[in-house]
Motif scaffolding. Structure first.
Motif, PDB file in Angstrom:
ATOM      1  N   LEU A  28      -5.022  -2.831  19.659  1.00  0.00           N
ATOM      2  CA  LEU A  28      -3.583  -3.028  19.453  1.00  0.00           C
ATOM      3  C   LEU A  28      -3.345  -4.154  18.434  1.00  0.00           C
ATOM      4  O   LEU A  28      -2.556  -4.007  17.501  1.00  0.00           O
ATOM      5  CB  LEU A  28      -2.919  -3.370  20.800  1.00  0.00           C
ATOM      6  N   LEU A  29      -4.062  -5.255  18.599  1.00  0.00           N
ATOM      7  CA  LEU A  29      -3.880  -6.392  17.688  1.00  0.00           C
ATOM      8  C   LEU A  29      -4.207  -6.020  16.243  1.00  0.00           C
ATOM      9  O   LEU A  29      -3.458  -6.349  15.322  1.00  0.00           O
ATOM     10  CB  LEU A  29      -4.777  -7.573  18.113  1.00  0.00           C
ATOM     11  N   VAL A  30      -5.337  -5.333  16.048  1.00  0.00           N
ATOM     12  CA  VAL A  30      -5.754  -5.090  14.657  1.00  0.00           C
ATOM     13  C   VAL A  30      -4.876  -4.048  13.974  1.00  0.00           C
ATOM     14  O   VAL A  30      -4.696  -4.084  12.761  1.00  0.00           O
ATOM     15  CB  VAL A  30      -7.253  -4.759  14.534  1.00  0.00           C
ATOM     16  N   ALA A  31      -4.294  -3.134  14.769  1.00  0.00           N
ATOM     17  CA  ALA A  31      -3.356  -2.165  14.167  1.00  0.00           C
ATOM     18  C   ALA A  31      -2.118  -2.915  13.680  1.00  0.00           C
ATOM     19  O   ALA A  31      -1.619  -2.682  12.582  1.00  0.00           O
ATOM     20  CB  ALA A  31      -2.975  -1.092  15.184  1.00  0.00           C
ATOM     21  N   LYS A  32      -1.635  -3.855  14.511  1.00  0.00           N
ATOM     22  CA  LYS A  32      -0.452  -4.636  14.116  1.00  0.00           C
ATOM     23  C   LYS A  32      -0.734  -5.503  12.888  1.00  0.00           C
ATOM     24  O   LYS A  32       0.146  -5.746  12.074  1.00  0.00           O
ATOM     25  CB  LYS A  32       0.015  -5.533  15.273  1.00  0.00           C
ATOM     26  N   ALA A  33      -1.983  -5.947  12.756  1.00  0.00           N
ATOM     27  CA  ALA A  33      -2.334  -6.814  11.616  1.00  0.00           C
ATOM     28  C   ALA A  33      -2.672  -6.018  10.353  1.00  0.00           C
ATOM     29  O   ALA A  33      -2.960  -6.614   9.323  1.00  0.00           O
ATOM     30  CB  ALA A  33      -3.495  -7.724  12.001  1.00  0.00           C
ATOM     31  N   GLY A  34      -2.654  -4.683  10.452  1.00  0.00           N
ATOM     32  CA  GLY A  34      -2.797  -3.878   9.228  1.00  0.00           C
ATOM     33  C   GLY A  34      -4.177  -3.331   8.937  1.00  0.00           C
ATOM     34  O   GLY A  34      -4.488  -3.012   7.776  1.00  0.00           O
ATOM     35  N   ALA A  35      -5.009  -3.162   9.981  1.00  0.00           N
ATOM     36  CA  ALA A  35      -6.346  -2.591   9.735  1.00  0.00           C
ATOM     37  C   ALA A  35      -6.233  -1.163   9.191  1.00  0.00           C
ATOM     38  O   ALA A  35      -5.357  -0.402   9.608  1.00  0.00           O
ATOM     39  CB  ALA A  35      -7.155  -2.581  11.029  1.00  0.00           C
ATOM     40  N   TYR A  36      -7.118  -0.819   8.276  1.00  0.00           N
ATOM     41  CA  TYR A  36      -7.183   0.540   7.751  1.00  0.00           C
ATOM     42  C   TYR A  36      -7.954   1.425   8.735  1.00  0.00           C
ATOM     43  O   TYR A  36      -7.556   2.543   9.031  1.00  0.00           O
ATOM     44  CB  TYR A  36      -7.883   0.508   6.388  1.00  0.00           C
ATOM     45  N   PHE A  37      -9.066   0.894   9.233  1.00  0.00           N
ATOM     46  CA  PHE A  37      -9.837   1.547  10.303  1.00  0.00           C
ATOM     47  C   PHE A  37     -10.001   0.568  11.459  1.00  0.00           C
ATOM     48  O   PHE A  37     -10.123  -0.641  11.231  1.00  0.00           O
ATOM     49  CB  PHE A  37     -11.270   1.879   9.849  1.00  0.00           C
ATOM     50  N   VAL A  38     -10.063   1.118  12.673  1.00  0.00           N
ATOM     51  CA  VAL A  38     -10.496   0.327  13.827  1.00  0.00           C
ATOM     52  C   VAL A  38     -11.744   1.017  14.372  1.00  0.00           C
ATOM     53  O   VAL A  38     -11.777   2.242  14.484  1.00  0.00           O
ATOM     54  CB  VAL A  38      -9.395   0.228  14.917  1.00  0.00           C
ATOM     55  N   SER A  39     -12.770   0.220  14.669  1.00  0.00           N
ATOM     56  CA  SER A  39     -14.042   0.818  15.113  1.00  0.00           C
ATOM     57  C   SER A  39     -14.395   0.449  16.550  1.00  0.00           C
ATOM     58  O   SER A  39     -15.078  -0.555  16.802  1.00  0.00           O
ATOM     59  CB  SER A  39     -15.186   0.358  14.200  1.00  0.00           C
ATOM     60  N   PRO A  40     -13.935   1.256  17.519  1.00  0.00           N
ATOM     61  CA  PRO A  40     -14.417   1.049  18.886  1.00  0.00           C
ATOM     62  C   PRO A  40     -15.843   1.588  19.024  1.00  0.00           C
ATOM     63  O   PRO A  40     -16.149   2.668  18.525  1.00  0.00           O
ATOM     64  CB  PRO A  40     -13.428   1.871  19.738  1.00  0.00           C
ATOM     65  N   PHE A  41     -16.684   0.809  19.720  1.00  0.00           N
ATOM     66  CA  PHE A  41     -18.108   1.154  19.878  1.00  0.00           C
ATOM     67  C   PHE A  41     -18.324   1.829  21.234  1.00  0.00           C
ATOM     68  O   PHE A  41     -18.444   1.147  22.259  1.00  0.00           O
ATOM     69  CB  PHE A  41     -18.958  -0.120  19.823  1.00  0.00           C
ATOM     70  N   LEU A  42     -18.405   3.133  21.250  1.00  0.00           N
ATOM     71  CA  LEU A  42     -18.506   3.862  22.525  1.00  0.00           C
ATOM     72  C   LEU A  42     -19.828   3.631  23.256  1.00  0.00           C
ATOM     73  O   LEU A  42     -19.850   3.290  24.439  1.00  0.00           O
ATOM     74  CB  LEU A  42     -18.326   5.369  22.265  1.00  0.00           C
TER      75      LEU A  42
END
Ligand code: G3P
Length: 231
Positions: free
Chosen positions: A117-131
Motif C-alpha cells: 500500500l505504501l509503495v503504490a502511494k509513493a509512485g512505484a512502477y512495480f511492486v515485488s511481493p516475494f511469494l
C-alpha cells in the motif's frame, strides 16, 4: 500476465526470448554476482536480448542518497531499465524522489499488503511481493498477493504487481488467476510451465502408431521436399 525471467544468466535469457514469450527480466545482487562479469556489461547485454521488454537492475546502497546516485546511474544506462530499491524507509524516500524525476522504480523485498500500500502511494512502477520466501516462513505468499490485488483494485493504483520468488507452476497459475500483471520466475520454473506428462505419453503413442502403419501411410513431405514427420 507478462512473463519475466528471474535471472541474470544471458544464456537463459536468450533461450526464453527465442520462444517469443519473454517480457522482461528481474535481477538482484545475488543473481548478478553469480554471473561473475561486470554488472553494467551484463545489464546492457540483457537489454539487447530482451529488446522491447524491461530489465530490472537493483541498487546496493542502503541510504537514500546512495540509492539516488545509483538509481540515476542505472536508469541512464538504457531506457528499458527499471531501478529496483528495497522496501525500507530509505528505499521509499528514494522511490519518491526518483519517481518525481520520471525514473521507473520496482520496490523489492515486499512481504505484506501494508508495505505494498505504501509503495503504490509513493509512485512505484512495480511492486515485488516475494511469494516463495513467505511460504518458507509458514506464511501464505498467495494470500498476501491476493490482499495486495484487492487493495490495488479498490483504489485503482497504477502500480503493476510483479509476483516474485515464484517456486513452481502452481504459484504462476494462481498468480495469473488473480490477474497479477507480471510473474517473474527462475528458468527452471519457466521450463516446468511447458511440461505435462500426458503430452509426452500422447506424443510417444502417436509416433509409435505412425511407425507401425508407416508402410501404408507413406511419408509427409513438404513441397520443398523436407520431410516433416514419419522419419
Ligand atoms: O528476484 C527476487 C526473487 O524473485 C527471489 O526469489 O527464489 O530467491 O526467493 P527466490
Amino acid at each position: 500476465m507478462k512473463i519475466f525471467l528471474d535471472t541474470a544468466n544471458l544464456d537463459e535469457i536468450q533461450q526464453a526470448s527465442d520462444f517469443g514469450l519473454l517480457d522482461g527480466i528481474t535481477t538482484n545482487p545475488t543473481l548478478a554476482a553469480r554471473e561473475g562479469r561486470p554488472f553494467r556489461e551484463l545489464i546492457l547485454k540483457a537489454c539487447e536480448i530482451v529488446k522491447d521488454g524491461v530489465v530490472n537492475a537493483e541498487v546496493v546502497s542502503t541510504d537514500t542518497d546512495g540509492m539516488l546516485r545509483e538509481g540515476r546511474e542505472l536508469a541512464s544506462w538504457h531506457p528499458n531499465i527499471v531501478v529496483k530499491v528495497p522496501m525500507t524507509p530509505a528505499g521509499v524516500r528514494a522511490l519518491h524522489v526518483l519517481h518525481g524525476e520520471g525514473i521507473r522504480i520496482n520496490v523489492t523485498l515486499v512481504f505484506s499488503a501494508a508495505q505494498a500500500l505504501l509503495v503504490a502511494k509513493a509512485g512505484a512502477y512495480f511492486v515485488s511481493p516475494f511469494l516463495g520466501r513467505l511460504d518458507d516462513t509458514a506464511q501464505e505468499g498467495l494470500h498476501v498477493l491476493s490482499e495486495i490485488m484487492d487493495i490495488y483494485r479498490a483504489y485503482q493504483f497504477p502500480t503493476q504487481v510483479l509476483a516474485a520468488s515464484l517456486r513452481g507452476p502452481l504459484h504462476v497459475v494462481e498468480a495469473a488467476r488473480m490477474g497479477v500483471h507480471i510473474g517473474t520466475m527462475p528458468f527452471k520454473v519457466f521450463e516446468q510451465l511447458f511440461r505435462h506428462p500426458l503430452t509426452d505419453v500422447g506424443l510417444a503413442s502417436f509416433l509409435k502408431d505412425w511407425q507401425k502403419a508407416r508402410k501404408v501411410l507413406g511419408e509427409i513431405i513438404t513441397t520443398t521436399g523436407v520431410r516433416t514427420a514419419g522419419r
